[in-house]
Design a protein around this motif. Structure first.
Motif, PDB file in Angstrom:
ATOM      1  N   GLN A  82      43.482  43.124  57.530  1.00 19.06           N
ATOM      2  CA  GLN A  82      44.387  42.796  56.420  1.00 19.06           C
ATOM      3  C   GLN A  82      45.179  41.524  56.717  1.00 19.06           C
ATOM      4  OE1 GLN A  82      46.298  46.788  56.367  1.00 19.06           O
ATOM      5  NE2 GLN A  82      45.804  46.826  54.169  1.00 19.06           N
ATOM      6  N   LYS A 135      44.732  37.787  54.732  1.00 10.54           N
ATOM      7  CA  LYS A 135      45.875  37.112  54.105  1.00 10.54           C
ATOM      8  C   LYS A 135      46.005  35.685  54.634  1.00 10.54           C
ATOM      9  CE  LYS A 135      50.849  37.572  53.302  1.00 10.54           C
ATOM     10  NZ  LYS A 135      52.063  38.396  53.548  1.00 10.54           N
ATOM     11  N   ARG A 136      45.835  35.523  55.952  1.00  8.19           N
ATOM     12  CA  ARG A 136      45.960  34.186  56.544  1.00  8.19           C
ATOM     13  C   ARG A 136      44.813  33.279  56.114  1.00  8.19           C
ATOM     14  NH1 ARG A 136      47.733  36.195  62.628  1.00  8.19           N
ATOM     15  NH2 ARG A 136      49.852  36.819  62.060  1.00  8.19           N
ATOM     16  N   GLU A 150      43.340  33.343  53.301  1.00  9.60           N
ATOM     17  CA  GLU A 150      43.670  32.919  51.944  1.00  9.60           C
ATOM     18  C   GLU A 150      44.717  31.804  51.961  1.00  9.60           C
ATOM     19  OE1 GLU A 150      45.279  34.850  47.712  1.00  9.60           O
ATOM     20  OE2 GLU A 150      44.917  36.142  49.452  1.00  9.60           O
ATOM     21  N   GLN A 151      45.676  31.926  52.883  1.00 11.49           N
ATOM     22  CA  GLN A 151      46.715  30.894  52.994  1.00 11.49           C
ATOM     23  C   GLN A 151      46.131  29.569  53.475  1.00 11.49           C
ATOM     24  OE1 GLN A 151      49.383  32.928  55.650  1.00 11.49           O
ATOM     25  NE2 GLN A 151      50.497  33.963  53.990  1.00 11.49           N
TER      26      GLN A 151
END
Length: 525
Positions: free
Chosen positions: A348, A352-353, A355-356
């Motif tokens: 997870q 998220k990273r 995507e960043q």
């Protein structure tokens, strides 16, 4: 002449444990699996090197076997060499899990060779396994001089014990557990473990036309097995025959508590006397052979996945790439984490990273690290040279992170800010010369100066030459390759060979690739 060799279970464990000391981190699992299969299956070196992922059968059923057949890389020694090797039965449970994990993480194309380095599509050179084995053996306190063929001798000898000898003797000499022994017997013989074709099962497994070849050169436990069986038998012998063989009188037998009943003696009753005659001492021999459990092979030391607190060292590069590839294809974090053996909670965070990172753009609004915003894995490195440099710079960055943490964070921050989209160099205007010099000084600690390149116009070269001349000591950065280029800014990056263009030199995408991964796994970046 054939050399008799038998690798002990503790030597086998020590070989596996010491692989990380002599092999680049990216290739450790590959060599570990190579030695596991050599030790457990007895496959010849070129048979292993010639394996492709297409040669694995029964993988999805949880019972993988390896099919040995000729291909463009290797021929088979005899017609009997073409065979199916039941890996699911021969490997221990931990080894089988390791095998499955390796295949899931590394299989990209069925035609790929299983034992090819990260930077190549062909198998490792057939001289490499012995070179690696000798490096490992040189680390042992007690000198060892095994050849690679010793693994084949060991596997055949161990299998002959497992299928034919007393289980207590088998466990003592081989380190195999009761469960593992039962699994091998069922896998090779079927339900009936007492079948008469045991020796043919072994010869067929290892690619011999008949058991004669196995017995003549490879099975080094035949005498031991026979002696052990005789020593534990309750066979009776006529005294006259015994007397002719040994010359021992009835009086001597009686004085040593050997009974003679109906002019026969029990062989087991003579153990104490035999011990006396052999060693000239009177102490008793132990009736039961005991197993030193303290020295048993501990698979947990070799195959347990490292779940340390620091995510940077928790997962390998292949795991991360596999996760990001699956995430890009499916968008499903749980599925991607499960298939790449990554904890769901970590998956997870990584998703998220990733995507960043896709949102990091240049001043012109273009993605800095990837092609499109829906991409999650780093840009690929097509050059073999990149993959050869990867383990070197990766190790250096880990060292920098541990020993000069502030420099590490600053270095990655600069790459994040300045790496370019296509050519993957970093651009420094002349006004930022001090920043460039600091970055270059850190860079030459990660890779030798000749692995880096500066591109710029004559004004940049003159400025740098002036700085180097006035320094008290010529800095290491002065050895960095300089390539004339019509640019008023300093272009800096890892240098690789690129014959078709750029006078044979080009900037590498390796630094961008690594920083992309570190931004995903390191909580501080």
């Amino acid at each position: 002449m054939v050399r008799s060799e038998w690798i002990s279970p503790l030597d086998y464990q020590a070989i596996l444990l010491n692989i990380p000391k002599v092999i680049d981190s990216l290739e450790v699992d590959m060599y570990k699996l190579f030695f596991v299969l050599a030790y457990r299956t007895g496959m010849r070196k070129k048979e292993l090197l010639g394996l492709r992922y297409a040669d694995i059968e029964g993988f999805t059923l949880g019972e993988p076997s390896l099919v040995v057949r000729p291909n463009i890389y290797r021929s088979t020694k005899t017609q009997g060499s073409i065979r199916r090797v039941a890996a699911f039965a021969l490997l221990s449970d931990d080894e089988l899990n390791f095998f499955n994990r390796y295949v899931q993480l590394n299989e990209l194309d069925k035609k790929d060779y299983i034992f090819s380095p990260s930077f190549d599509k062909y198998p490792i050179d057939d001289t490499e396994p012995l070179i690696v084995l000798r490096r490992i053996l040189s680390l042992f306190e007690e000198a060892k001089d095994h050849t690679f063929h010793a693994f084949r001798h060991t596997a055949i000898t161990n299998l002959s014990l497992i299928l034919n000898a007393n289980e207590q003797l088998v466990k003592t000499l081989t380190g195999y557990s009761d469960q593992h022994i039962a699994k091998i017997k069922t896998g090779l013989l079927g339900v009936n473990h007492d079948a008469q074709d045991k020796w043919y099962a072994i010869s067929g497994l290892v690619g011999h036309v008949s058991p004669n070849r196995s017995f003549e050169y490879y099975i080094h436990s035949a005498m031991l097995m026979s002696t052990y069986a005789i020593a534990n038998t309750e066979m009776q012998l006529d005294y006259a025959i015994f007397k002719n063989i040994t010359g021992i009188s009835k009086d001597r037998l009686k004085s040593n508590s050997v009974s003679i009943i109906d002019d026969k003696i029990s062989i087991s009753d003579t153990r104490k006397l035999v011990k006396k005659l052999t060693l000239n001492q009177s102490r008793d021999i132990p009736v039961n052979l005991t197993i030193d459990t303290a020295n048993r092979f501990k698979e947990s030391d070799v195959f347990t996945t490292n779940m340390i607190d620091d995510r940077v060292h928790r997962y390998g590069i292949n795991q991360l790439i596999k996760f990001l590839q699956l995430l890009e294809e499916s968008g499903d974090v749980r599925l991607s984490a499960n298939h790449s053996f990554i904890k769901f909670e970590d998956g997870q965070v990584f998703a998220k990273r990733a995507e960043q990172i896709a949102q990091i753009t240049t001043s012109q609004g273009k993605c800095r690290f990837i092609e499109t915003t829906d991409q999650r894995q780093p840009k690929s490195m097509k050059s073999r040279e990149n993959y050869e440099l990867l383990p070197v710079i990766l190790k250096s960055i880990w060292t920098l992170r541990e020993q000069q943490h502030a420099d590490y964070l600053w270095f990655l921050h600069i790459v994040r800010q300045k790496t370019t989209i296509n050519n993957a160099y970093l651009s420094f205007p002349l006004k930022d010369m001090e920043e460039f010099l600091r970055f270059a000084q850190i860079s030459v600690r990660l890779l030798p100066a000749k692995s880096w390149m500066i591109a710029g116009n004559e004004n940049i070269k003159a400025t740098l030459d002036s700085i180097y001349r006035t320094a008290n000591k010529k800095p290491e950065t002065s050895k960095v390759i300089f390539k004339p280029y019509n640019s008023s800014t300093i272009r800096f990056g890892i240098c690789i060979t690129d014959n078709p263009t750029s006078n044979g030199k080009a900037f590498s995408g390796l630094l961008r690739f690594l920083v992309h991964l570190f931004m995903i796994v390191d909580d501080e970046v």
